[in-house]
Design a protein around this motif. Sequence first.
Motif, mmCIF file in Angstrom:
data_model
loop_
_atom_site.group_PDB
_atom_site.id
_atom_site.type_symbol
_atom_site.label_atom_id
_atom_site.label_comp_id
_atom_site.label_asym_id
_atom_site.label_seq_id
_atom_site.Cartn_x
_atom_site.Cartn_y
_atom_site.Cartn_z
ATOM 1 N N ASP A 161 -0.746 -0.538 0.063
ATOM 2 C CA ASP A 161 0.041 -1.247 0.834
ATOM 3 C C ASP A 161 1.094 -0.574 1.511
ATOM 4 N N ALA A 162 1.582 0.569 0.856
ATOM 5 C CA ALA A 162 2.555 1.356 1.519
ATOM 6 C C ALA A 162 2.118 2.102 2.884
ATOM 7 N N LEU A 163 0.700 2.709 2.928
ATOM 8 C CA LEU A 163 0.154 3.044 3.949
ATOM 9 C C LEU A 163 -0.046 2.051 5.298
ATOM 10 N N LEU A 164 -0.336 1.029 4.883
ATOM 11 C CA LEU A 164 -0.458 -0.156 5.731
ATOM 12 C C LEU A 164 1.092 -0.728 6.465
ATOM 13 N N ALA A 165 1.853 -0.697 5.515
ATOM 14 C CA ALA A 165 3.308 -0.875 5.921
ATOM 15 C C ALA A 165 3.742 0.103 6.701
ATOM 16 N N GLU A 166 3.484 1.523 6.514
ATOM 17 C CA GLU A 166 3.992 2.687 7.505
ATOM 18 C C GLU A 166 3.325 2.667 8.662
ATOM 19 N N LEU A 167 2.049 2.296 8.765
ATOM 20 C CA LEU A 167 1.440 2.317 9.781
ATOM 21 C C LEU A 167 1.913 1.197 10.965
ATOM 22 N N ALA A 168 2.129 0.100 9.997
ATOM 23 C CA ALA A 168 2.712 -1.098 10.997
ATOM 24 C C ALA A 168 3.972 -0.921 11.791
ATOM 25 N N SER B 29 -6.442 7.213 -4.633
ATOM 26 C CA SER B 29 -5.677 6.359 -3.482
ATOM 27 C C SER B 29 -6.212 4.965 -3.246
ATOM 28 N N LEU B 30 -7.442 4.931 -2.952
ATOM 29 C CA LEU B 30 -8.130 3.722 -2.522
ATOM 30 C C LEU B 30 -8.111 2.812 -3.659
ATOM 31 N N ALA B 31 -7.974 3.120 -4.867
ATOM 32 C CA ALA B 31 -7.898 2.256 -5.975
ATOM 33 C C ALA B 31 -6.326 1.823 -6.493
ATOM 34 N N ASP B 32 -5.394 2.626 -5.702
ATOM 35 C CA ASP B 32 -4.132 2.291 -6.053
ATOM 36 C C ASP B 32 -3.438 1.101 -4.893
ATOM 37 N N THR B 33 -3.353 0.042 -5.417
ATOM 38 C CA THR B 33 -2.888 -1.008 -4.377
ATOM 39 C C THR B 33 -1.489 -0.715 -3.945
ATOM 40 N N ASN B 34 -0.562 0.004 -4.723
ATOM 41 C CA ASN B 34 0.542 0.333 -4.257
ATOM 42 C C ASN B 34 0.506 1.486 -2.925
ATOM 43 N N PHE B 35 -0.376 2.319 -3.122
ATOM 44 C CA PHE B 35 -0.711 3.503 -1.992
ATOM 45 C C PHE B 35 -1.389 2.703 -0.920
ATOM 46 N N VAL C 31 -0.338 14.264 3.188
ATOM 47 C CA VAL C 31 -1.114 14.437 4.155
ATOM 48 C C VAL C 31 -0.988 13.420 5.190
ATOM 49 N N VAL C 32 -0.897 12.214 5.090
ATOM 50 C CA VAL C 32 -0.809 11.279 5.835
ATOM 51 C C VAL C 32 0.740 11.467 6.676
#
Length: 997
Positions: free
Chosen positions: A851-858, A843-849, A815-816
């Motif tokens: 971290d990946a979302l923050l990296a994608e937005l960066a 998703s919020l409980a999944d640290t890998n998700f 979705v993102v």
Amino acid sequence: MIPAPHPVDEAARLAALRRLGVLDTPAEPGFDELVAAAAAVCGTPIALVSLVDEERQWFKARVGLTAEQTPRDLAFCAHAILGPDVLEVRDASADARFADNPLVTGDPGIQFYAGAPIQLADGSRVGTLCVIDRVPRALDAHQRAVLQQLSRAASAALELRRDARHHAEQSAELRAERDYLSSVIESTGVGTWRWNIATGATRFNERWAEILGYALYELEPTTVETWTQLVHPTDLQRADERLRRHFDGIDERFECELRARHRRGHWVWIRTVGRVLTRTSAGQPEWMFGTHVDCTHEVEGREALQRARQRLELALEGGNLAVWEYDVRGNYLSWERRIFQLYGLPEDASDLSYDEWLTLIHPDDRARVAHEVSEVVEGRKPYDIKFRIIRPDGCVRYMRSAARASLNSMGRVVALLGTTWDMTDVFELGSELERQHELMHVTLQSIGEAVITTDPFGLITWLNPVAERLTGWRSAEANGRLLEDVVQLVNEESGLPLHNLLGSCLDPVAPSELQGPVALVSRTGQRLAVEETGAPLRDAEGQVLGAVLVLRDVSEQHRLNREMSHRAKHDALTDLVNRQEFELRLARVLEQSKVHGTLHTLLYLDLDQFKLVNDACGHAVGDELLKQLAQMFRTLVRSRDTLARMGGDEFGMILEQCSSSQALRVAQQIYERMDAFRFEHDGRRFRIGASIGLVQVDGDSGDLAAVIKAADAACYAAKEAGRNRVHVWNEGDRAIRERSGDMAWATRITQALDDDRFVLYVQPILPLGASTDSGGWNGEALVRMLNADGSLVPPGAFLPAAERFGLAPRLDQWVVRESIRWLSEGERAEQVASLHVNLSACSLADTNFCDALLAELADLAPRLCAKLCFEITETVAIANLTEVASFVNGLRELGACVALDDFGAGASHFGYLKSLKVDIIKVDGQFIKGMLQDPVDDVSVRGFLEVARVLGVRTVAEFVDSEAVLERCRELGFDFAQGYFLGRPEPMADLAAAVAQ
């Protein structure tokens, strides 16, 4: 018989003989060729190289004699070594010293003896080169000279052999040349011939035919063709050329050696000599007379002599030996051509005086060499000198020179005859070997492996320090002991001793007992795991000198391997079997059930209320709870059963040879123990339950995946039925079918993700005031799934299963990315004010998700980040406040907005909002729908708005379904409104025109 007295230098002579290292060694071609040459030259049936030690004379080489040695008391050679010259006994029976000698009166019947002493460079006469005949006779001067020369060659060969033995790579062994002087057979008769050159008529005598093995009558009638047909074609052409020269008067006579075919088929060498006796009136040759002599032995002797000379020359060349002579009285040196090469001088240079030769010696050696030469000349020591020279090109070479002195009647040295050879390679090799030996010694002393060497019989010769430490034996103590007495190897698994260590080292290719894990039992009984490598030690000729055994201590490695193997099969926290090992064991018992019909039971446990402890007290406390429960579960199963942590708060048990009714009692015990168990931390008490799924494993069970799926479904059914209970799996159970339905949805969701069968719908969010109207479009992205036929699947049908089976993070990720792609198209980012995207609890409980979302937005452009607003439900935020707050801060730092969804539905107070910084509050729709009829809802909404104003965040009213509700939202001061009255969700692909407007 008169035995020979001992020489005055007997002790030194015997020492010199021992230094040669030649006694009792096998025959060598070089010495065999010397005695063959001596026998051929002297015409005797017996020739020997005899070496005289304390008790015997031993024959290094022999021709015509089978004995290898005789007592010294009987030895003629014991008399020959008393003087420097050839000892010749022409008739032993008439000589008082030997007349009654058993070697004369008995076998081999010696009547003639001539022996030339073998005198070394130091003057020691260690033996003789002798010839023996069984009839009295005498040598001529030439034979005596050759015999003496051959004895010198034997002396040189022995010394070269000694040097070669001392210096591994110096192969200067002098090979006496076989057939040095081939037998020269005298003519045994002459054949005569007469030839009429004009008519071809010939006349031969009987001897002529006998030379070729015929009777003359067998060849008659004879013509010149009788002869030419017997001559070798190659030689016939040469004979014709010689005849032509004689016919033309160039040569006074015709003489030629050629080969003729003997009656028996071999070639006979013939020397033919002839002369034209008469000529015709025209001057042409008419009659010619000549002789034929069988010179086969003479030719063969010459050829053998030539080969012997060539071989001797090669020996001198190969040994880099050069001959010289020094006239002491004339102070004059005579050099053979190779000497000039050794000294780097032109071959046509003039001979040097002694003083000129000294100038070529290295300055540091010159005085010593001059002193040693003077001692030799004065008769105080033999000539054997090592020195350095400096060649004209500045090159320094190492030389060795040995010589024999010639004495006058007064016993004074008048001349020296000697050889010089270049020892540079040997010296450098010795230096390099010494350096390598020291380097190897230091290396073996310092390496980490144990190194043990033995002789060919398995007796230990050396241990390095590591070997001393591992075996418990010091090298000096172990030296001379059998290898297996010191190195005791056993099979690490069985403990049985391993034998034939030496055989394994000497023949690594052969089958060895040293298979599998090996352990070394030290002198003190300590057992160490080792890896063994063995190899034979060989000399340059490949002869086995011993063996080397290398042991590497792998005890720590084995311990680490066992630890790694244990870690690979066990959970790091509880030390229970992990999921992977659990499934391997379950597969094994499943196979046993199918093959042998045995019954087993699988229990699947999911802890109830564990998350409450984790969230309230932290993960470290949660880990402690898991360890306590694991220890408790251990007490409830048998040692043969398998207890595993499957991951998180889930456990599995395989109860082998256990029916479902028996397993139900075990599950009941678990339930009772869990019911009584209380976990205490920091003054707080927690009650933990367990939902248990029970599945019987028998011959009718499906595969591994089916059994695990059944256990998971039964566990889920127990949890759905009220938690802290046992649910026995049954194929027709409704709860199981419902659980299976959820699992089927999980499969459909996974397939849809793989096939890209999801689409985004968007519901508009409208601003309610001029202050919130930015001129851009606002909306919320909502996901929908497509069936394989293209029909829509409502979110309520698949989202719960996605949450349950951990597929929500993958779905949210899709979705993102789709939302970002949509925003990035054309000028859409300029037309959109904000696009809301929901994030699930999984998703919020999944640290890998996260971290990946923050990296994608960066990596995303800031203007696109500013258009994204991520919605988080209030209940999820409260349950994981610390983690969620950190993630929210990360999103806001990158420029994205965060909205708190379903606000008011999950909190009794709003203190958490001090820690959770959001940009928008979306008030739960149940309050919005009821605020016109229920005063409590209306008051609650006004309270929510007041909190938002204090925090300075914007507000959104959800579920606005009528004009009246919309007007009330405006009156209360909401910033935005969302609901079916304002707009239903529409496909995102169809909104391009509306967004542009």
